[in-house]
Design a protein around this motif. Sequence first.
Motif, mmCIF file in Angstrom:
data_model
loop_
_atom_site.group_PDB
_atom_site.id
_atom_site.type_symbol
_atom_site.label_atom_id
_atom_site.label_comp_id
_atom_site.label_asym_id
_atom_site.label_seq_id
_atom_site.Cartn_x
_atom_site.Cartn_y
_atom_site.Cartn_z
ATOM 1 N N MET A 21 82.666 29.400 45.671
ATOM 2 C CA MET A 21 83.497 29.688 44.684
ATOM 3 C C MET A 21 81.847 29.125 43.237
ATOM 4 O O MET A 21 81.843 28.783 43.324
ATOM 5 N N ILE A 62 81.293 27.827 40.462
ATOM 6 C CA ILE A 62 81.321 26.676 39.504
ATOM 7 C C ILE A 62 80.455 26.444 38.107
ATOM 8 O O ILE A 62 81.053 26.047 37.672
ATOM 9 N N SER A 115 77.366 28.553 43.528
ATOM 10 C CA SER A 115 78.623 28.586 44.393
ATOM 11 C C SER A 115 79.145 27.939 44.917
ATOM 12 O O SER A 115 78.201 26.792 45.481
ATOM 13 N N SER A 153 84.456 17.790 40.070
ATOM 14 C CA SER A 153 83.590 17.425 39.802
ATOM 15 C C SER A 153 83.632 17.797 38.141
ATOM 16 O O SER A 153 84.850 18.248 37.895
ATOM 17 N N GLN A 172 86.806 18.902 36.878
ATOM 18 C CA GLN A 172 87.271 20.280 37.252
ATOM 19 C C GLN A 172 87.824 20.176 38.781
ATOM 20 O O GLN A 172 87.152 19.220 40.285
ATOM 21 N N LYS A 173 88.617 20.661 39.445
ATOM 22 C CA LYS A 173 89.077 20.543 40.639
ATOM 23 C C LYS A 173 88.811 21.747 41.325
ATOM 24 O O LYS A 173 88.477 22.941 41.018
ATOM 25 N N PHE A 174 88.310 21.500 42.689
ATOM 26 C CA PHE A 174 87.956 22.788 43.919
ATOM 27 C C PHE A 174 88.560 23.143 44.921
ATOM 28 O O PHE A 174 88.561 21.199 45.324
#
Lengths: 658, 825
Positions: free
Chosen positions: A529, A531, A536, A586, A656-658
Amino acid sequence: MKLYCLSGHPTLPCNILKFKSTTIMLDCGLDMTSALNFLPLPLVQSPRLCNLPGWSLKDGNAFLDKELKECSGHVFVDSVPEFCLPETELIDLSTVDVILISNYHCMMALPYITEHTGFTGTVYATEPTVQIGRLLMEELVNFIERVPKAQSASLWKNKDIQRLLPSPLKDAVEVSTWRRCYTMQEVNSALSKIQLVGYSQKIELFGVVQVTPLSSGYALGSSNWIIQSHYEKVSYVSGSSLLTTHPQPMDQASLKNSDVLVLTGLTQIPTANPDGMVGEFCSNLALTIRNGGNVLVPCYPSGVIYDLLECLYQYIDSAGLSSVPFYFISPVANSSLEFSQIFAEWLCHNKQSKVYLPEPPFPHAELIQTNKLKHYPSIHGDFSNDFRQPCVVFTGHPSLRFGDVVHFMELWGKSSLNTVIFTEPDFSYLEALAPYQPLAMKCIYCPIDTRLNFIQVSKLLKEVQPLHVVCPEQYTQPPPAQSHRMDLMIDCQPPPMSYRRAEVLALPFKRRYEKIEIMPELADSLVPMEIKPGISLATVSAVLHTKDNKHVLQPPPRPAQPASGKKRKRMSDDVPDCKVLKPLLSGSIPVEQFVQSLEKHGFSDIKVEDTAKGHIVLLQEAETLIQIEEDSTHIICDNDEMLRVRLRDLVLKFLQKF
Amino acid sequence: MDPECSRLLPAFCSVLVDPRQAVADDTCLEKLLDWFKTVTEAGSSLLLLQENPCLVDLLSHVLDLKPQDVSPRVLSFSLRLAGMFAAQEDCFEYLQQGQLLLGLFGEAGPLSWAVWSVPTVRSGWIQGLKSLAQHPGGLHFLGDSGAVDALFSLQGDSSLFVASAASQLLVHVLALSMQDKAEGSPSLKGSAWPACAQKIVAHVEASLCSTTALQITQALNVLTTTFGRCHSPWTEVLWGQLSPLVAHLLDSEPVPATHSLVDLLLSVARSPVFASADCTLWETIARMLSCLSPMQTGPLALGTLKLQHCPQALRSQAFGVLLQPLACILRATAQAPGPPGLLDETTQGCSMTVDTLLSSKSACVGLLCQTLAHLEELQPLPQHPLPWPQTLLVEAVVIILRLCDGSAAPSSSEGCRLCGTLAGCIRVQRAALGFLGTLTLGTSSWELVPQVFAILLETLKSPASSPTVLKKAFQAVLHWLLDSPTPPGCSDLGPHTPLFLRELFPVLQKHLCSPCWEVRDSALEFLTHLSMCWGGEANFREVLLASDVPKLAWQLLRDPESYVRASAVTAMGQLSSQGLQAASDSPGHPEVQQGLVGELLHILSVDSEGFPRRAVTRVFTEWLRNSHADVVQDTEWFVATVLQMVSRDLDWEVRAQGLELVQVFLAQTLGQPNPSCPYAVALPKVTPPSPLPEVLRTLCQMQIFDFAFRALFDCDRPVAQKACDLLLFLRNKSAPCSGLQEAGDSSDVASVEATLERWQVGEQGQPLGSLEPEVVLAALRSMDLEGLQSRLAESSDHVEKSPQSLLQDVLATVALLEENVADCY
């Protein structure tokens, strides 16, 4: 990463590099200058040497007069010459995995190491290095063994006695570790442990590091070594030359981008230009011959002698010396001259191309063919029949302590018509001559050392730009006799790290990364993903498999099907042992905004303190601390879980959530 | 003009304007222009044009050609030719009538054509104008035609030749326009100058104020040329007007166009107009000396010191600038400062010099080499500064040499840096040794000699010294040995010399065995010079004979390198003349027993290279002249043997030298030739030792005549000339010998003359046979030796250079081209 320095001699190095899990010995040089303290071994009974007076203490005590003899004010040990070995106590040498040899001069201590320390590893060297190294060892053993000496002196080595001796015996270091020369059997056994390598060949050591020899331009088959892992590179530069002589030119380009460059084996005579010295050699040789004298050139049986013979080949006709015989006397003379002609692939381009003509690469073949150069295994036998004066004799050993040279020194030393010309730089010519004093023959010192000088080193370092340079301490200051010559030392940024004998250096170099392979099927399952642009991320759950120093991420084994028929909640539940996947967070927390947010949510009396690593937000009223650091946040409150959760949620809003 | 040339001219001119026929060789055109120049200088150009209308036609045809048909070479030729004709005022007016000049040089002419892009055309245009601008009419023409403006732009031309020519023409125009005006009233103000001059000056002024360095350089170059060439009073007015602008340039940082600025200031200072003290000029120079970098001030300082008239203060400043690098070296190496002298007063600007010396190797080497070269140039000049700090200079040079060979041990950090920079630097070593050599001039302090000898000896001994350094060192040693001062009361060679020689000879021996031929050669040359000067000195003889040098020099007669053999021949010749050759009793050297004469004759007969053979003949000539012992034993045999070998030599210099040998022999046998210069001191007449007929007979037996006649028809002119002079001398000497005059057998004479005629046409195979003096004399008298002498005096290409030949060449080339074209069809 550590470097153990076993030899203090800058041109006869012996270092051990501990890199990752390997122990690599870099060269195995033998310091033979210790032999200068001994009396020469004459091939023919020498009344002069036999009749030297024994040395006695100032008080007249003569208990050492059997061991020590006096000659023109110098004291010598009357025994078989002994050599100063590399340190054997600094590290357990049986743990050494491999020994890398850079040239044939730097392997002379090999039998001591491989045969007497429990060494079980492998030695790597090029073919010419091994062959010529064998010749040097064979010559050395032969020189010493053919003059058996009945007595062996050891009394003088006693520390209390040594203190009483005159210099240089008094100052000789670690005399107790000095050893006699090895035997041919030991040589053969040591050489059998060598594995041959070619330039640029990559050799894997236990999957951890790769070592590669590169041409160093100094001698036939001489090499520098690259020792590298995936993320680290150490270059070992030992005895290199940029001059165009007979060997293949130096490979500089491959030394680029090194983290550490260990630099040894620079020229021993930085002020002498080899070209000028060769000119000096030829002039003095011709001058002596024209005056009816003989010329003695103490030398090794390989190396500079090839270049000297080539110069003389061009010079003798022009100097009107065509009728003068040149003799090369060594037990290995024949092999040396012939070996030089067969290693075409290791020669410089000019000489290589001669082979295709086909012509011998070195012109000494023609000198031999035309009977201008003759070679003999020793002065005994054919030589005495052919011997004609005036002549030029090339013979060993350059220390003047053993070999046929001793005989010629005794024979010719009394006449001022004769000349001895020193071309090998390894021994001080004054010390070499000391047991022959008083001497009438002329002495000319024209050391020819083609190894790198400091100007060339400075250019090389600018070119290859290593992050760190490590070198013997002698190279970090001007030579003691020329302390003002700031140009005669290594000048680089950052300044080089220096080492001395018996020192252990921690190399200024942190290993940060290790290469890990991901199996294709695992890689296939990843869903990265982005970011931020260009970066990614994907989470991986896998099994890290480590074998033979290789690391592989493999898909985790499927769990055994649970007996119960419960339905799975999610697809990702394939991964075993992962109960709840917590999101990865993050980003960074802007303190001012965070405080505003706290106030908005009813917290008052907020104080912010800056710390070395971040900030502390103090909620005085609630007696709570929030530590915000670069990679962690802690909420410290007394048993108020509600408050903690509230605060945690406020913190999480900024991330930020991941 | 030669009628033949006049006849050829029309065809030549038509070829030039024919676009189908290209003139391939423009050196022909150049030579023809030279010829036209001599013709126009000798007579009236107008008459020339009137007699040869084809020339004017050529010019107008060139203008009528279509631009694409014009050949740049022909156009350039025509422009230069037109300018040459227009240099005479009447011819100028004649050409003006037809508007020809305006067509050629005006704005509508080639200036606007495409062919203008070719530099030859632009150059021809400028040179044409320069020839034209010789009179007021020409000057007006330049002003009216707009040529001056074109010249301004041509100053920045891409071709340096064109740019330089444009700048010079501007100076020429300025000088011409001021010629009449200024002579009457020297104090004429600039505002009253002729318009053309004002225009040029205004342009220069504007350029000086420009911000681009190129424009400033152009203006400075124009001014430099002006002050260098024109020494009329108006130049003083011009300088007065422009000097503030020039001085203003020094305010810029960095100072623009420094080289040109230095040239200008020196040019102004050298002009006799400024002989009287001009404060502003000296102030500007002084300012420049203090603000420019050491590399830039060097040439200005040297130029200032070379000036005849210059304020003492400025001279001191300039000398200080020149000495500064050496002072810095002395300070950095912590040498004792010595007595208070010039070197102590040079602290100002010293830091800048030190910075330069320490900044980089190239800067340091450049500055030191420049300084040493400047001082070397200054030293022998009569106007060199006084007091000349001889001791300090010697010390500075010695320390520089020590820094170069690494034997200096300075304690300061600057000194150590210098040591590292200069170690092994051959350029600086050479420059320092060169200067050290000249430093013997005027040296009075013999205390310096030991340290100089010591460093020279070290340089010679060092294996690191390159061949060129050794050569310079040998030269310096020669200077110091031969010119060095001796303490009062000390006779002979001075106290240090014998010791020095004893140390020098082993080194010389070594160099005679060097594998590098240049070193062997330099060592032999050194030996030759030294023995030439000191062959008679007992000390020198003793040391030389005790060494192996003569023996080694002898061995070098067989050296594989011809230059070395030649030098060995010269050296051995010299040693032998002085009785210094190796003792002949040395065993094991058979060549010694054979004798040097035999060895040299061997070289003369078999050596494949010319240099050693030339050297042998020179040595033999010298031996004969000085009555060398080996020669006087049997001179006739000696000369005859040498001639026999020389006569067939392929090298003309050897043959010429053979004639020289004969000349010396004849002078000794027949007396000196009459001095050709009437003011020469008449030598007392030497009576020939033997009666003339006998001498002639001997000469015949020695085959000297055979040799001389053969040489007379030698294909190399210098040999033939020399032989002719020799035979003339012989004929004159034998004139009184009337007894032999009629005695010759006429048939013998005829046969000899017939053979000689065949020789003359190149058939020299037939021998002359045994000659009798009578026959020789008759043959000599019958030959037109004077005629031959004058023919030989003309250069060999005098026929090819004649204008007829040139014109014919051009026409012939065209004809050949036409043939080739026909062949193609």
